[in-house]
Scaffold this active site. Structure first.
Site, PDB file in Angstrom:
ATOM      1  CG  ASP A  42      -1.684   1.231   1.426  1.00 35.50           C
ATOM      2  OD1 ASP A  42      -2.331   1.659   0.449  1.00 35.50           O
ATOM      3  OD2 ASP A  42      -1.649   1.824   2.535  1.00 35.50           O
ATOM      4  CG  ASP A  48      -1.815   7.540   0.564  1.00 33.07           C
ATOM      5  OD1 ASP A  48      -0.887   8.268   0.215  1.00 33.07           O
ATOM      6  OD2 ASP A  48      -2.872   7.429  -0.091  1.00 33.07           O
ATOM      7  N   GLY A  69      -7.576   3.643   3.191  1.00 31.33           N
ATOM      8  CA  GLY A  69      -7.730   2.631   2.144  1.00 31.33           C
ATOM      9  C   GLY A  69      -8.936   2.820   1.250  1.00 31.33           C
ATOM     10  NE  ARG A  74      -9.450  12.520  -4.461  1.00 32.48           N
ATOM     11  CZ  ARG A  74      -8.972  12.789  -5.672  1.00 32.48           C
ATOM     12  NH1 ARG A  74      -9.614  13.630  -6.467  1.00 32.48           N
ATOM     13  NH2 ARG A  74      -7.857  12.224  -6.103  1.00 32.48           N
ATOM     14  CB  SER A  92      -3.856   7.343  -3.682  1.00 31.54           C
ATOM     15  OG  SER A  92      -3.614   8.680  -4.073  1.00 31.54           O
ATOM     16  CG  ASN A 101      -3.446  12.721  -5.588  1.00 34.68           C
ATOM     17  OD1 ASN A 101      -3.378  13.544  -6.497  1.00 34.68           O
ATOM     18  ND2 ASN A 101      -4.452  12.700  -4.729  1.00 34.68           N
ATOM     19  CG  ASP A 139      -1.987   2.498   6.409  1.00 34.15           C
ATOM     20  OD1 ASP A 139      -2.340   2.104   5.274  1.00 34.15           O
ATOM     21  OD2 ASP A 139      -2.205   3.655   6.826  1.00 34.15           O
TER      22      ASP A 139
HETATM   23  C1  BG6 Z   1      -5.789   5.766   0.106  1.00 32.82           C
HETATM   24  C2  BG6 Z   1      -5.949   6.488   1.415  1.00 32.82           C
HETATM   25  O1  BG6 Z   1      -4.471   5.354  -0.050  1.00 32.82           O
HETATM   26  O2  BG6 Z   1      -6.152   6.612  -0.986  1.00 32.82           O
HETATM   27  C3  BG6 Z   1      -7.370   7.020   1.551  1.00 32.82           C
HETATM   28  O3  BG6 Z   1      -5.699   5.591   2.488  1.00 32.82           O
HETATM   29  C4  BG6 Z   1      -7.687   7.906   0.339  1.00 32.82           C
HETATM   30  O4  BG6 Z   1      -7.484   7.748   2.753  1.00 32.82           O
HETATM   31  C5  BG6 Z   1      -7.488   7.109  -0.935  1.00 32.82           C
HETATM   32  O5  BG6 Z   1      -9.028   8.365   0.421  1.00 32.82           O
HETATM   33  C6  BG6 Z   1      -7.746   7.941  -2.198  1.00 32.82           C
HETATM   34  O6  BG6 Z   1      -6.750   8.913  -2.314  1.00 32.82           O
HETATM   35  P1  BG6 Z   1      -6.729  10.094  -3.388  1.00 32.82           P
HETATM   36  O7  BG6 Z   1      -5.293  10.560  -3.338  1.00 32.82           O
HETATM   37  O8  BG6 Z   1      -7.100   9.504  -4.712  1.00 32.82           O
HETATM   38  O9  BG6 Z   1      -7.700  11.108  -2.929  1.00 32.82           O
HETATM   39 MG    MG Z   2      -2.780   3.174   3.532  1.00 30.24          MG
END
Ligand code: BG6
Ligand code: MG
Length: 220
Positions: free
Chosen positions: A9, A11, A46, A49, A116, A118, A170
């Site tokens: 994972d 984040d 996890g 968004r 994510s 991002n 996590d």
């Molecule tokens: C996960 C995070 O890795 O990514 C979540 O644990 C988050 O909290 C999810 O909502 C989506 O992330 P992003 O960067 O696409 O908004």
């Molecule tokens: Mg995570």
């Protein structure tokens, strides 16, 4: 089953961006006068968004239109990305680089399995973009954790069977996703107390590679 790959994972496992997610959602909640604390934040780990936003809005009496929800999610991401601008290799969490190097030395494949969108930007910021054999992220999946889609995609991209993979997570949603994918799971940080994690650790500095190799020998 032999261990062929470890799926990380992002984040909260590779990098401390889980704190930035909290800070950005806290700003949105304060702006909307919605109660939000670290306990509620644990449920956002996890999940996507928009699903995170739904969890936050469930603590409000107000009904939000789809348009308002999209605007809030967009604003949260702007705040989050501003925080990501300051991200550097110094934010890589303890034990990560040593573990990645040990796995590469043993010819065990390494991948990212993150919800994510991002992910590419974060990996660039911390200088790890070219180090992974596969990157499965929020841009390439339809269902986020606890659905197993992202981990099954990572295994497919690596060309290995799910049961040959171990996931490091996590989030409880991530541990559940790994189990649903037929993979073993290491719970770190917030997931260190997850009953379903095969190995439970506060951080990756204490992960013994032999322990990781052995965990895939255990039948679930
Ligand atoms: C996960 C995070 O890795 O990514 C979540 O644990 C988050 O909290 C999810 O909502 C989506 O992330 P992003 O960067 O696409 O908004
Ligand atoms: Mg995570």
């Amino acid at each position: 089953m032999n261990l062929s790959a470890v799926i990380f994972d992002l984040d909260g496992v590779i990098v401390s961006t889980d704190e930035f997610h909290y800070q950005a959602w806290k700003q949105i909640s304060d702006q909307e006068q919605i109660y939000f604390d670290r306990e509620i934040n644990e449920r956002l780990r996890g999940v996507s968004r928009m699903e995170s936003l739904e969890i936050i809005l469930s603590h409000s009496d107000k009904t939000y239109s789809e348009n308002e929800k999209n605007q809030l999610a967009h604003r949260k991401n702007e705040i989050y990305c501003e925080l990501l601008n300051n991200l550097s290799p110094n934010d890589i969490l303890p034990g990560v680089i040593n573990l990645l190097m040990s796995l590469i030395a043993r010819n065990i494949k390494i991948a990212i399995g993150s919800s994510s969108k991002n992910t590419p930007f974060i990996l660039d910021q911390i200088g790890l973009t070219t180090n992974f054999d596969a990157i499965a992220d929020g841009n390439s999946i339809k269902k986020s954790k606890p659905d197993p889609e992202v981990f099954l995609l990572a295994a497919k991209m690596l060309g290995v069977k799910p049961e040959e993979c171990v996931v490091i997570e996590d989030a409880k949603a991530g541990i559940d996703a790994a189990k649903a994918a037929g993979m073993k799971a290491v719970g770190v940080g917030s997931a260190a107390h997850c009953v379903d994690a095969n190995i439970k650790l506060n951080d990756l500095t204490s992960l013994d590679l032999e322990q990781l190799l052995e965990v895939n020998e255990i039948r679930s």
